[in-house]
Design a protein around this motif. Structure first.
Motif, PDB file in Angstrom:
ATOM      1  N   GLY A  93      -2.796   1.489  -4.891  1.00  0.00           N
ATOM      2  CA  GLY A  93      -3.513   0.231  -4.714  1.00  0.00           C
ATOM      3  C   GLY A  93      -3.466  -0.339  -3.317  1.00  0.00           C
ATOM      4  N   TYR A  94      -2.787   0.357  -2.390  1.00  0.00           N
ATOM      5  CA  TYR A  94      -2.682  -0.115  -0.999  1.00  0.00           C
ATOM      6  C   TYR A  94      -2.154  -1.546  -0.943  1.00  0.00           C
ATOM      7  N   GLY A  95      -1.065  -1.775  -1.652  1.00  0.00           N
ATOM      8  CA  GLY A  95      -0.432  -3.089  -1.647  1.00  0.00           C
ATOM      9  C   GLY A  95       0.278  -3.321  -2.959  1.00  0.00           C
ATOM     10  N   ARG A  96       1.407  -4.016  -2.913  1.00  0.00           N
ATOM     11  CA  ARG A  96       2.171  -4.221  -4.130  1.00  0.00           C
ATOM     12  C   ARG A  96       1.924  -5.580  -4.762  1.00  0.00           C
ATOM     13  N   THR A  97       1.500  -6.565  -3.984  1.00  0.00           N
ATOM     14  CA  THR A  97       1.283  -7.880  -4.558  1.00  0.00           C
ATOM     15  C   THR A  97      -0.067  -7.936  -5.258  1.00  0.00           C
ATOM     16  N   ASP A  98      -0.214  -8.914  -6.139  1.00  0.00           N
ATOM     17  CA  ASP A  98      -1.488  -9.084  -6.836  1.00  0.00           C
ATOM     18  C   ASP A  98      -2.620  -9.383  -5.863  1.00  0.00           C
ATOM     19  N   ASP A  99      -2.342 -10.212  -4.874  1.00  0.00           N
ATOM     20  CA  ASP A  99      -3.383 -10.552  -3.904  1.00  0.00           C
ATOM     21  C   ASP A  99      -3.815  -9.323  -3.114  1.00  0.00           C
ATOM     22  N   GLU A 100      -2.867  -8.463  -2.770  1.00  0.00           N
ATOM     23  CA  GLU A 100      -3.209  -7.244  -2.036  1.00  0.00           C
ATOM     24  C   GLU A 100      -4.036  -6.302  -2.907  1.00  0.00           C
ATOM     25  N   LEU A 101      -3.678  -6.200  -4.163  1.00  0.00           N
ATOM     26  CA  LEU A 101      -4.440  -5.334  -5.066  1.00  0.00           C
ATOM     27  C   LEU A 101      -5.846  -5.882  -5.277  1.00  0.00           C
ATOM     28  N   ARG A 102      -5.968  -7.194  -5.453  1.00  0.00           N
ATOM     29  CA  ARG A 102      -7.306  -7.796  -5.573  1.00  0.00           C
ATOM     30  C   ARG A 102      -8.145  -7.502  -4.337  1.00  0.00           C
ATOM     31  N   ALA A 103      -7.521  -7.623  -3.165  1.00  0.00           N
ATOM     32  CA  ALA A 103      -8.249  -7.371  -1.915  1.00  0.00           C
ATOM     33  C   ALA A 103      -8.741  -5.931  -1.861  1.00  0.00           C
ATOM     34  N   THR A 104      -7.924  -5.004  -2.346  1.00  0.00           N
ATOM     35  CA  THR A 104      -8.334  -3.596  -2.357  1.00  0.00           C
ATOM     36  C   THR A 104      -9.534  -3.385  -3.276  1.00  0.00           C
ATOM     37  N   VAL A 105      -9.483  -3.955  -4.469  1.00  0.00           N
ATOM     38  CA  VAL A 105     -10.585  -3.769  -5.411  1.00  0.00           C
ATOM     39  C   VAL A 105     -11.871  -4.391  -4.869  1.00  0.00           C
ATOM     40  N   HIS A 106     -11.777  -5.579  -4.315  1.00  0.00           N
ATOM     41  CA  HIS A 106     -12.962  -6.208  -3.720  1.00  0.00           C
ATOM     42  C   HIS A 106     -13.517  -5.341  -2.592  1.00  0.00           C
ATOM     43  N   ALA A 107     -12.637  -4.804  -1.747  1.00  0.00           N
ATOM     44  CA  ALA A 107     -13.089  -3.966  -0.631  1.00  0.00           C
ATOM     45  C   ALA A 107     -13.748  -2.690  -1.134  1.00  0.00           C
ATOM     46  N   VAL A 108     -13.165  -2.075  -2.163  1.00  0.00           N
ATOM     47  CA  VAL A 108     -13.747  -0.858  -2.747  1.00  0.00           C
ATOM     48  C   VAL A 108     -15.168  -1.134  -3.230  1.00  0.00           C
ATOM     49  N   LEU A 109     -15.348  -2.240  -3.920  1.00  0.00           N
ATOM     50  CA  LEU A 109     -16.680  -2.594  -4.423  1.00  0.00           C
ATOM     51  C   LEU A 109     -17.620  -2.973  -3.288  1.00  0.00           C
ATOM     52  N   ASP A 110     -17.102  -3.686  -2.284  1.00  0.00           N
ATOM     53  CA  ASP A 110     -17.927  -4.053  -1.127  1.00  0.00           C
ATOM     54  C   ASP A 110     -18.419  -2.818  -0.381  1.00  0.00           C
ATOM     55  N   GLU A 111     -17.593  -1.780  -0.340  1.00  0.00           N
ATOM     56  CA  GLU A 111     -17.979  -0.561   0.376  1.00  0.00           C
ATOM     57  C   GLU A 111     -18.938   0.300  -0.428  1.00  0.00           C
ATOM     58  N   GLY A 112     -19.161  -0.037  -1.691  1.00  0.00           N
ATOM     59  CA  GLY A 112     -20.158   0.671  -2.490  1.00  0.00           C
ATOM     60  C   GLY A 112     -19.624   1.675  -3.486  1.00  0.00           C
ATOM     61  N   ALA A 113     -18.302   1.790  -3.625  1.00  0.00           N
ATOM     62  CA  ALA A 113     -17.745   2.710  -4.616  1.00  0.00           C
ATOM     63  C   ALA A 113     -17.859   2.089  -6.004  1.00  0.00           C
ATOM     64  N   VAL A 114     -17.945   2.947  -7.024  1.00  0.00           N
ATOM     65  CA  VAL A 114     -18.101   2.455  -8.399  1.00  0.00           C
ATOM     66  C   VAL A 114     -17.032   3.026  -9.325  1.00  0.00           C
ATOM     67  N   GLY A 115     -16.058   3.702  -8.750  1.00  0.00           N
ATOM     68  CA  GLY A 115     -14.942   4.230  -9.522  1.00  0.00           C
ATOM     69  C   GLY A 115     -13.700   4.251  -8.654  1.00  0.00           C
ATOM     70  N   ILE A 116     -12.541   4.258  -9.310  1.00  0.00           N
ATOM     71  CA  ILE A 116     -11.282   4.378  -8.576  1.00  0.00           C
ATOM     72  C   ILE A 116     -10.326   5.284  -9.333  1.00  0.00           C
ATOM     73  N   ASN A 117      -9.399   5.882  -8.589  1.00  0.00           N
ATOM     74  CA  ASN A 117      -8.180   6.450  -9.148  1.00  0.00           C
ATOM     75  C   ASN A 117      -7.056   5.512  -8.775  1.00  0.00           C
ATOM     76  N   ILE A 118      -6.241   5.113  -9.738  1.00  0.00           N
ATOM     77  CA  ILE A 118      -5.059   4.303  -9.483  1.00  0.00           C
ATOM     78  C   ILE A 118      -3.880   5.031 -10.130  1.00  0.00           C
ATOM     79  N   GLU A 119      -2.823   5.271  -9.362  1.00  0.00           N
ATOM     80  CA  GLU A 119      -1.729   6.104  -9.860  1.00  0.00           C
ATOM     81  C   GLU A 119      -0.459   5.294 -10.093  1.00  0.00           C
ATOM     82  N   ASP A 120       0.407   5.854 -10.926  1.00  0.00           N
ATOM     83  CA  ASP A 120       1.664   5.183 -11.238  1.00  0.00           C
ATOM     84  C   ASP A 120       2.845   5.791 -10.499  1.00  0.00           C
ATOM     85  N   SER A 121       2.554   6.602  -9.486  1.00  0.00           N
ATOM     86  CA  SER A 121       3.648   7.225  -8.749  1.00  0.00           C
ATOM     87  C   SER A 121       3.301   7.367  -7.285  1.00  0.00           C
ATOM     88  N   ALA A 122       4.171   6.853  -6.439  1.00  0.00           N
ATOM     89  CA  ALA A 122       4.128   7.147  -5.003  1.00  0.00           C
ATOM     90  C   ALA A 122       5.511   7.618  -4.601  1.00  0.00           C
TER      91      ALA A 122
END
Length: 282
Positions: A93-122
């Motif tokens: 999610g490129y960030g651990r806080t809720d605000d950082e995760l929200r920012a990532t999702v908004h950016a993904v949608l702003d850039e035109g992507a319509v799907g994501i992979n989100i993983e439970d392991s780094a």
């Protein structure tokens, strides 16, 4: 917030590509505009980025090391280069806080992507199942608020991490159930290509199952027969490309042999991948 109709249409198409049919959705993962265009030209029906390939291309190790801004800019170049639906690998999610995760999702949608992979392991151990489910629910809420049916492909590293030994199957089912309840649309289980295991998982998981494949794995059709609906190759595309660069470089720097350049695309063929545009942008 009103969704852009083009994004909604692409998102709906991307969902349909996961439906049961005679063949699986096969994703040859990319990392930049040129690789996206080449894969599209080869006949792909959708484009997916590889976080490892994006990281390497930008000079970083895989595993949440690439800076957020660089990752989003790379995604924007990929999405801007193709007419196909694009799915973004956002690691954890490129960030651990809720605000950082929200920012990532908004950016993904702003850039035109319509799907994501989100993983439970780094890093070990895997993210707590309840926390990961909460984060998936947050992603779903952000996408729903934007009016875009974002395809959330929930990756679990129960097999890949080696942390669960003989309990990986049961842990995968437990996490899949929780992630789907939280709002995920598909389940991605890298690290297993055994057809029997995949068949058992697909029969127990009521959502499209994604397998990671490569050299030595069953063919896409064999995986499909086992119940897999989505086949991706992750960073293998980039590793193959960079292996070619290494071979060419060694030949030229060694005995001056140009044979490695045989069969390459012409300059005009590469230029033709992209529409004419201004030389410089301000």
């Amino acid at each position: 917030m009103t969704a852009h109709r083009g994004s909604v249409t692409k998102a709906e198409l991307f969902h349909k590509l996961h439906d049961a049919g005679p063949t699986p959705l096969v994703l040859v993962n990319v990392w930049d505009a040129a690789s996206a265009r080449v894969v599209e030209e080869a006949g792909a029906t959708a484009i997916a980025t590889s976080s490892s390939a994006v990281s390497w291309s930008l000079g970083f190790r895989d595993g949440d090391h690439v800076p957020w801004g660089l990752a989003m800019a790379a995604l924007g170049r990929v999405a801007g280069a193709t007419r196909l639906p694009v799915s973004a690998d956002i690691e954890t999610g490129y960030g651990r806080t809720d605000d950082e995760l929200r920012a990532t999702v908004h950016a993904v949608l702003d850039e035109g992507a319509v799907g994501i992979n989100i993983e439970d392991s780094a890093t070990e151990p895997l993210t707590d199942i309840n926390e990961q489910s909460r984060r998936i629910a947050l992603i779903r809420a952000v996408a729903d608020d934007r009016g875009i049916p974002l395809f959330i492909n929930a990756r679990t590293d129960t097999y890949l991490s080696g942390q669960f030994a003989d309990t990986a199957y049961d842990e995968t089912l437990r996490r899949a159930e929780a992630y789907l309840t939280a709002g995920a649309d598909g389940i991605f289980v890298p690290g297993v290509v055994d057809l029997h295991v995949l068949h058992e998982l697909s029969s127990r998981i009521p959502a499209p199952l994604n397998a990671l494949a490569g050299v030595g794995a069953p063919s896409p059709l064999e995986l499909h027969d086992a119940g897999v609906r989505r086949v991706s190759i992750g960073g293998n595309t980039a590793k193959a490309a960079y292996a070619k660069v290494a071979r060419v470089a060694k030949e030229i720097l060694g005995d001056g042999n140009w044979a490695g350049l045989a069969g390459t695309r012409s300059h005009d063929e590469m230029d033709s991948l992209f529409a004419p545009g201004p030389k410089y942008s301000l």
